[in-house]
Design a protein around this motif. Structure first.
Motif, PDB file in Angstrom:
ATOM      1  N   LEU A  92      25.742 -95.461  56.396  1.00  0.00           N
ATOM      2  CA  LEU A  92      25.281 -94.627  55.658  1.00  0.00           C
ATOM      3  C   LEU A  92      25.961 -93.891  54.406  1.00  0.00           C
ATOM      4  N   ALA A  93      27.350 -93.860  54.490  1.00  0.00           N
ATOM      5  CA  ALA A  93      28.159 -93.132  53.794  1.00  0.00           C
ATOM      6  C   ALA A  93      28.453 -94.199  52.627  1.00  0.00           C
ATOM      7  N   VAL A  94      28.279 -95.327  52.555  1.00  0.00           N
ATOM      8  CA  VAL A  94      28.788 -96.361  51.720  1.00  0.00           C
ATOM      9  C   VAL A  94      28.402 -95.980  50.141  1.00  0.00           C
ATOM     10  N   ASN A  95      29.071 -95.919  49.265  1.00  0.00           N
ATOM     11  CA  ASN A  95      28.718 -95.477  47.780  1.00  0.00           C
ATOM     12  C   ASN A  95      28.984 -93.921  47.593  1.00  0.00           C
ATOM     13  N   VAL A  96      29.255 -93.193  48.689  1.00  0.00           N
ATOM     14  CA  VAL A  96      29.588 -91.674  48.624  1.00  0.00           C
ATOM     15  C   VAL A  96      30.812 -91.415  47.774  1.00  0.00           C
ATOM     16  N   PRO A  97      31.038 -90.683  46.817  1.00  0.00           N
ATOM     17  CA  PRO A  97      32.149 -90.790  46.064  1.00  0.00           C
ATOM     18  C   PRO A  97      33.416 -90.232  46.933  1.00  0.00           C
ATOM     19  N   TYR A  98      34.622 -90.685  46.824  1.00  0.00           N
ATOM     20  CA  TYR A  98      35.755 -90.349  47.325  1.00  0.00           C
ATOM     21  C   TYR A  98      36.227 -88.678  46.842  1.00  0.00           C
ATOM     22  N   SER A  99      36.529 -87.888  47.987  1.00  0.00           N
ATOM     23  CA  SER A  99      37.028 -86.495  47.406  1.00  0.00           C
ATOM     24  C   SER A  99      38.144 -86.281  48.615  1.00  0.00           C
ATOM     25  N   THR A 106      31.923 -84.532  54.301  1.00  0.00           N
ATOM     26  CA  THR A 106      30.633 -84.542  54.257  1.00  0.00           C
ATOM     27  C   THR A 106      29.687 -85.638  53.210  1.00  0.00           C
ATOM     28  N   LEU A 107      28.557 -85.694  53.520  1.00  0.00           N
ATOM     29  CA  LEU A 107      27.934 -86.705  52.459  1.00  0.00           C
ATOM     30  C   LEU A 107      27.695 -86.117  51.067  1.00  0.00           C
ATOM     31  N   GLU A 108      27.449 -84.554  51.243  1.00  0.00           N
ATOM     32  CA  GLU A 108      27.391 -83.989  49.960  1.00  0.00           C
ATOM     33  C   GLU A 108      28.696 -84.028  49.347  1.00  0.00           C
ATOM     34  N   GLY A 109      29.572 -83.675  50.021  1.00  0.00           N
ATOM     35  CA  GLY A 109      30.810 -83.124  49.297  1.00  0.00           C
ATOM     36  C   GLY A 109      31.720 -84.526  49.034  1.00  0.00           C
ATOM     37  N   GLY A 110      31.376 -85.695  49.677  1.00  0.00           N
ATOM     38  CA  GLY A 110      32.359 -86.885  49.745  1.00  0.00           C
ATOM     39  C   GLY A 110      33.327 -86.794  50.553  1.00  0.00           C
ATOM     40  N   PHE A 111      34.095 -87.945  50.709  1.00  0.00           N
ATOM     41  CA  PHE A 111      35.021 -88.155  51.905  1.00  0.00           C
ATOM     42  C   PHE A 111      36.295 -88.597  51.258  1.00  0.00           C
ATOM     43  N   ASP A 112      37.291 -88.231  52.135  1.00  0.00           N
ATOM     44  CA  ASP A 112      38.596 -89.020  52.048  1.00  0.00           C
ATOM     45  C   ASP A 112      38.716 -89.931  53.453  1.00  0.00           C
TER      46      ASP A 112
END
Length: 205
Positions: free
Chosen positions: A92-99, A104-110
């Motif tokens: 579900l997190a695919v295409n969420v921006p790197y951060s 979080t889904l809203e803030g992005g992920f490393d």
């Protein structure tokens, strides 16, 4: 706190980004048109090197077999019946921006933030945050025994266990690769990740 160092894959390395900027400044449209025509005219030339490195599907290479060891401390233990739920959360997190530092889904992920998000609520305890902490809180798993939802680790910065993702099966994994990128799937045996493979580990009972 150190979380997860970005994987310096060829698509998002500083050198590659600088090269793209230089091309843009010096007539990218003309060059792109010429490249397109050249690419349509002939198939890429196969070299002996690329043929020698292949060991499976096109573009794959052997995984590094000498992987580092790490002492296991207070391992995370999750019921194996939750494997598929964990994989679903990761996809579900695919295409969420790197951060960097994001989880979080809203803030992005490393990369380690993605793993923390996926397993949050499953363990009934505080979860590790950094890649090194996840390595110490998981049990080693032979590559032939990796299952969906297990963890895969890589040395992408000259430090063991500096990058991680969640295994999907069939040599594929989902991860948050680097600045400017998004959560995506890749093969553990592609030409970038295979020589940097630090092994597979699991948190499932």
């Amino acid at each position: 706190m150190l979380t997860c160092k970005p994987a310096s894959d060829p698509e998002s390395s500083p050198d590659a980004m600088a090269s793209r900027r230089m091309l843009l400044g010096s007539g990218l449209a003309l060059l792109a048109g010429a490249s397109l025509l050249a690419g349509c005219g002939s198939a890429p030339r196969k070299t002996r090197t690329s043929q020698r490195r292949r060991s499976g599907p096109a573009g794959t290479v052997p995984l590094r077999t000498s992987t580092p060891e790490v002492a296991v401390i207070n391992p995370v233990q999750i019921d194996a019946t939750l494997r598929e739920e964990a994989v679903a959360r990761a996809l579900l997190a695919v295409n969420v921006p790197y951060s960097y530092g994001g989880n979080t889904l809203e803030g992005g992920f490393d990369c380690s933030g993605l793993v923390q998000y996926v397993f949050s609520g499953f363990a009934g305890r505080a979860l590790p945050r950094s890649t090194a902490q996840w390595a110490r809180a998981s049990l080693p798993r032979d590559i032939g025994q990796l299952q969906r939802g297990d963890l895969v680790f890589f040395n992408t910065s000259g430090t063991s266990f500096s990058h991680m993702g969640i295994y999907l099966g069939n040599r594929q994994f989902v991860h948050a690769p680097s600045s400017g990128g998004v959560v995506r799937t890749d093969r553990i045996d592609n030409s970038y990740f295979a020589p940097r493979f630090d092994g597979g580990r699991t948190v499932f009972l």
